[in-house]
Scaffold this active site. Sequence first.
Site, PDB file in Angstrom:
ATOM      1  CG  HIS A  70     -27.947  30.052  18.686  1.00 34.90           C
ATOM      2  ND1 HIS A  70     -26.983  30.673  19.432  1.00 34.90           N
ATOM      3  CD2 HIS A  70     -28.083  28.833  19.207  1.00 34.90           C
ATOM      4  CE1 HIS A  70     -26.561  29.846  20.365  1.00 34.90           C
ATOM      5  NE2 HIS A  70     -27.220  28.727  20.261  1.00 34.90           N
ATOM      6  CB  CYS A 127     -30.181  43.785   5.313  1.00 31.07           C
ATOM      7  SG  CYS A 127     -28.573  43.018   5.125  1.00 31.07           S
TER       8      CYS A 127
HETATM    9  C1  PEP Z   1     -24.997  42.462   9.203  1.00 35.24           C
HETATM   10  O1  PEP Z   1     -23.843  42.104   9.440  1.00 35.24           O
HETATM   11  O2  PEP Z   1     -25.384  43.643   9.259  1.00 35.24           O
HETATM   12  C2  PEP Z   1     -26.016  41.476   8.824  1.00 35.24           C
HETATM   13  C3  PEP Z   1     -27.198  41.840   8.394  1.00 35.24           C
HETATM   14  O3  PEP Z   1     -25.694  40.178   8.957  1.00 35.24           O
HETATM   15  P1  PEP Z   1     -25.624  39.413  10.367  1.00 35.24           P
HETATM   16  O4  PEP Z   1     -26.143  40.341  11.414  1.00 35.24           O
HETATM   17  O5  PEP Z   1     -26.444  38.204  10.174  1.00 35.24           O
HETATM   18  O6  PEP Z   1     -24.161  39.153  10.462  1.00 35.24           O
END
Ligand code: PEP
Length: 737
Positions: free
Chosen positions: A349, A662
């Site tokens: 975080h 993403c």
């Molecule tokens: C991912 O898992 O690629 C993602 C974008 O979510 P996080 O990194 O927040 O788990």
Amino acid sequence: MAEPAPAQARLDRIVVLIASNMVSEVCSLYVMRADKTLELYATEGLNRAAVHLTTMRAGEGLVGLIAQNAEPLALSDAQAHPSFSYRPETGEEIYHGFLGVPVLRAGNTLGVLVVQNRTHRLYAEDEVEALQTTAMVVAELIASGELQSLGQPGTQPAARGPVHCRGVALADGVGLGHAVLHEPRVVVRNIIATDIDAEVIRLDAALAAVRISIDAMLERGDIAHGGEHRDVLETFRMFAHDQGWLRRMGDAIRTGITAEAAVERVQSDSRAKMMRSTDPYLRDRLHDLDDLANRLLHQLVGQDLVAPRDALPENGIIVARALGPAALLDYDRSRLRGLVLEEGGQTSHIAIVARALGIPVVSGVEGVAATVETGDAIIVDGAAGEVQIRPPADVESAYAEKARLRARRQAQYRLLRDEPSVTRDGVRVALQLNAGLLVDLPHLAETGASGIGLFRTELQFMIAERMPTAKEQQALYASVFEAAGDVPITFRSLDIGGDKLLPYMPRVEEENPALGWRAIRIALDRPALLRVQARALLRAASGRHLRIMFPMVATTAEFEQARRLVAGEVAYLRQHGIALPSRLSLGIMVEVPSLLFEIDEIAEQADFLSVGSNDLMQFLFAADRGNRLVADRFDALTRAPLRALRHVIARADRAGCPVTVCGEMAGRPLEAMALVGLGLRSLSMSAASVGPVKAMVMALDRERLATALSCELERPGPAESLRPFLADFAERSGVPL
Ligand code: PEP
Ligand code: MG
């Protein structure tokens, strides 16, 4: 000792005073140099010509032994000790009685203080204590930097010398500046007690106050602010009642020192021992004890535990044992250049917040808070995971050059801001931002990104000290809409659990948290959470296009359930005559491999897909993304993941369902190039990646890459990384990476 005088003269006077007070014929001070050698800085009784001439390596002679063990040594006949090392220039052959104590500060050995006698005198326990007390004063003198230019040419005391540390690179970038201790160390100036009974009472009162504050913190459960976790506080509580620790501090006071000096003495000794211990459990516990002692010291001298917010100088670099995201956000961002943390564990975080703020972070740097003084020059290299404390001029200028280069490159990327993100052969690739905090939003205008492809709503929850209310959630979403203007925003519903823990939510013990109760699974089991969030989003989006996506969906049925929940909220708001969004799109994050085999149905049902490649890769390879032993073991640019991604992109296209990636790979130019080669038209990434990825897109011949890549993906033979092939393609076609 506090007389104003040139440093050497003061040292010379100090050793005379100590010798006379201890009724010793000799008193000598050896200072630990940056090269780990002990140099004689002052003496009364030994040959003065040996000052700044005699040196000992760590572990050499009695002085070296004391430095190494960080423990006092009293001998009636020093010369009979096997470690005795005779130095003819000092003339010490006539002395037998010997007492040496380490000069400790925050557990670091800054030097050794020795007294000697001609007779076979064995110094008594109270004399050892007295010399240790004196050594505390000497430690402050060495740490102040006043002795800097006294030693042999080209050397300096270790206390103020350059230190190079390694840690974990947590957030990219290079920061040069001056250190600010998040929890400033208390400098104990008042050492000698005038009334011992009063000091005991002061210590008891301070202890009681600290105990009450720990109990209150545990009760309130609002422990996110300092980055502490419940078990740390439980440990504090245990130590705060530990009889051995209390007794040692009481004993120290009875040697004639103040309560704060006693806390410092006992803690410095414990630290010194801790640093020599190889037992990781013990080291951890003593870290906690260290924190507790610090609280006690602040209580005793009435100083705030945390640096005042306005304490940040221009180019401030925060150095902390542990730091919560909310505390980081409290600092003035315009002056903040970096962060160095001792803690190495759950730091995801803080990394997210630091990246949003654009500051480099190195974590897991053991002992850094005890090595640095506020105001020290310090460099954080968040790319290499290195920290330079009090760097020599050549190191500093090399880093300054590095920072200038980065700034120049960023300036070049800024020039691309208004250029369309289109390949050379005319394919438009949308570049969006990953965000999660209000501080991220100015990046939209700075980078020219075409929207927010991933808004991590859990960040508001992670940095809060308690569960954000419906009103607070709605207010944040409304500000996001307002700040984003007309560009699309994709809100991800709460993605908690796994490594994303909320400090105020009881931790569920799970054997495999990454595979456990997290994200959509929590949302479906505790529908109130998702309902409140959906309602807050729907209200905030009134009259606008609202896009929501669900994390960690593993089956179409889960998506269906989530959709019904949201539909229920829409119906509720409609019933109550509350303005609704002009349009609602619901999407699915493709993060769980099961979706690969249900992708047609998923693409049929969802309004859009977004591949969370961070999680998808961890599950495809069964390799924990947070476990350093395996996190980098598998390459996303190998056959299996690339084929999986190609499959998702192709089937989504066929179903007419827009698809984005993403995860972190979308923000790395080489990986992003591969994704575009596989047919992807939309990427979402951190702000710092938009420029480099756009530069890649603008130079790319998409069709040529697509053809070459599909050949390469089907080439028979062992499955090797396509990284070299892609890098070679980029180089030959002039694509900047
Ligand atoms: C991912 O898992 O690629 C993602 C974008 O979510 P996080 O990194 O927040 O788990
Ligand atoms: Mg994820």
